[in-house]
Each structure stands twice: as structure tokens, then as C-alpha cells.
Design a protein around this motif. Structure first.
Motif, mmCIF file in Angstrom:
data_model
loop_
_atom_site.group_PDB
_atom_site.id
_atom_site.type_symbol
_atom_site.label_atom_id
_atom_site.label_comp_id
_atom_site.label_asym_id
_atom_site.label_seq_id
_atom_site.Cartn_x
_atom_site.Cartn_y
_atom_site.Cartn_z
ATOM 1 N N LEU A 105 0.758 -1.031 -0.105
ATOM 2 C CA LEU A 105 0.081 0.001 0.036
ATOM 3 C C LEU A 105 1.034 1.308 0.281
ATOM 4 C CD1 LEU A 105 -2.848 -0.799 2.775
ATOM 5 C CD2 LEU A 105 -2.985 -0.838 -0.015
ATOM 6 N N VAL A 106 0.740 2.122 -1.245
ATOM 7 C CA VAL A 106 1.572 3.370 -1.212
ATOM 8 C C VAL A 106 0.533 4.542 -1.248
ATOM 9 C CG1 VAL A 106 3.261 4.415 -2.610
ATOM 10 C CG2 VAL A 106 3.254 1.970 -2.441
ATOM 11 N N SER A 107 1.035 5.557 -0.610
ATOM 12 C CA SER A 107 0.068 6.766 -0.394
ATOM 13 C C SER A 107 0.521 7.401 -2.022
ATOM 14 C CB SER A 107 0.807 7.768 0.569
ATOM 15 O OG SER A 107 0.239 9.168 0.506
ATOM 16 N N THR A 108 -0.637 7.842 -2.552
ATOM 17 C CA THR A 108 -0.461 8.628 -3.682
ATOM 18 C C THR A 108 -0.051 10.166 -3.581
ATOM 19 O OG1 THR A 108 -2.848 9.134 -3.737
ATOM 20 C CG2 THR A 108 -2.213 6.969 -4.983
ATOM 21 N N ALA A 109 -0.208 10.576 -2.317
ATOM 22 C CA ALA A 109 0.086 12.126 -2.090
ATOM 23 C C ALA A 109 1.730 12.146 -2.261
ATOM 24 C CB ALA A 109 -0.488 12.441 -0.657
ATOM 25 N N ASP A 110 2.427 11.371 -1.391
ATOM 26 C CA ASP A 110 3.938 11.513 -1.220
ATOM 27 C C ASP A 110 4.743 10.401 -1.522
ATOM 28 O OD1 ASP A 110 3.140 9.910 0.925
ATOM 29 O OD2 ASP A 110 3.955 11.510 2.692
ATOM 30 N N SER A 111 3.933 9.198 -2.124
ATOM 31 C CA SER A 111 4.664 7.871 -2.564
ATOM 32 C C SER A 111 5.204 7.143 -1.515
ATOM 33 C CB SER A 111 5.834 7.956 -3.528
ATOM 34 O OG SER A 111 5.310 8.628 -4.862
ATOM 35 N N LYS A 112 4.961 7.562 -0.174
ATOM 36 C CA LYS A 112 5.312 6.687 1.140
ATOM 37 C C LYS A 112 4.682 5.463 1.314
ATOM 38 C CE LYS A 112 4.925 7.168 6.061
ATOM 39 N NZ LYS A 112 4.378 7.755 7.354
ATOM 40 N N LEU A 113 5.516 4.528 1.541
ATOM 41 C CA LEU A 113 5.118 3.045 1.683
ATOM 42 C C LEU A 113 4.434 2.721 3.003
ATOM 43 C CD1 LEU A 113 5.301 0.172 0.219
ATOM 44 C CD2 LEU A 113 7.423 -0.083 1.657
ATOM 45 N N LEU A 114 3.115 2.528 3.048
ATOM 46 C CA LEU A 114 2.408 2.299 4.347
ATOM 47 C C LEU A 114 2.906 0.761 4.746
ATOM 48 C CD1 LEU A 114 -1.000 3.876 3.220
ATOM 49 C CD2 LEU A 114 0.940 5.039 4.425
#
Length: 158
Positions: A105-114
């Protein structure tokens, strides 16, 4: 008969002659204006390659790493802040496959890996197996509209 003084004088003459001959053996190179000495390049040296080597990044059976085309995602969604994944793996080869399925799962806002969840599965030759990761991530504060579910499949034997 020689006296100790003649031995010392002979030794001094011999030492002076050796120093003189040694100094004449190799003429010193004069440095250039920058203080360096110019030396010819040795023919045994080869230049360092700076261009990258080509590697296949094509997905597919027999590809380098990713066997993602064997995986079909049915759903990757959340209910009440709890994420679950469902899909199927199809083995259309004549060999059994030992695979690892990674669900990220990756944040589309900042490409942070959740999160990353990995499943190890054996898929017999010519068969289809379910891929399920129920409740693999929980965070009620994560908006599903700002998260992308990414998957990848690798062959554990390669």
C-alpha cells in the motif's frame, strides 16, 4: 704496507665513485609548469566503462524477476480502516512454481510506503490458486482514495 689512513682514503674514493655512477644511471624528469611529470599511458590499462549494461525488465514467465501477469487482482480495499486483498495465481507452465506475492500500500500523495505484506505460495503446474491476505493492514485514518495497492510476484527458485 698500507696504513689505516690509506684504507680510509680508498674507501672514500670507492664510495664517491659509486654515488657518481648511481646518479648518472637514471636522468630525472623535469616537472612541468604545474609541478607534474608527464608519463606515457601504459598500453595494458583499459578505460573504465561508464555506460550501464542493458538488463531485461520484461515481465513474464521466464522473465528476470516479475511474474505479475500470472496474478489477477479481484479486490484490494478497506472496510472500517482494515485492508484486505483477494486474487488468483494461474500457473500455465508445466512445472510447479514456488512464488512470493508482495502486496504493498503506497500513499499517492507522497509515495510513502504504508505496508508490504508477502505471501509464499506453491502453484502446481497447470492450476489456479487463490491469493488471500485478509486484514493485512489496519489504519482507520487512511483515506482509501489516497492509497494505491501495488502487487508483484517473484519466483523463489530464481
Amino acid at each position: 704496507m698500507r696504513t689505516p689512513m690509506t684504507y680510509a682514503a680508498g674507501l672514500a674514493v670507492a664510495a664517491t665513485a659509486l654515488v657518481g655512477v648511481a646518479g648518472c644511471a637514471q636522468p630525472a624528469k623535469a616537472p612541468t609548469d604545474g609541478g607534474t611529470v608527464s608519463v606515457a599511458i601504459q598500453p595494458t590499462l583499459t578505460p573504465l566503462r561508464t555506460e550501464p549494461e542493458a538488463a531485461s525488465t520484461d515481465a513474464g514467465t521466464g522473465g528476470l524477476f516479475d511474474l505479475g501477469e500470472l496474478l489477477t487482482t479481484i479486490s484490494c480495499d478497506q472496510t472500517g480502516g482494515v485492508w484486505s486483498y483477494r486474487g488468483t495465481l494461474v500457473n500455465d507452465t508445466g512445472d510447479d512454481l514456488d512464488l512470493t506475492v508482495a502486496i504493498s500500500l503506497v500513499s499517492t500523495a507522497d509515495s510513502k510506503l504504508l505496508t508490504v505484506n508477502e505471501l509464499d505460495l506453491r502453484v502446481p503446474a497447470g492450476e489456479t490458486v487463490p491469493v488471500e491476505a485478509p486484514s493485512f493492514y489496519s489504519d482507520p485514518g487512511v483515506d482509501a482514495a489516497t492509497v494505491q495497492c501495488l502487487t508483484g510476484v517473484t519466483d523463489k527458485d530464481q
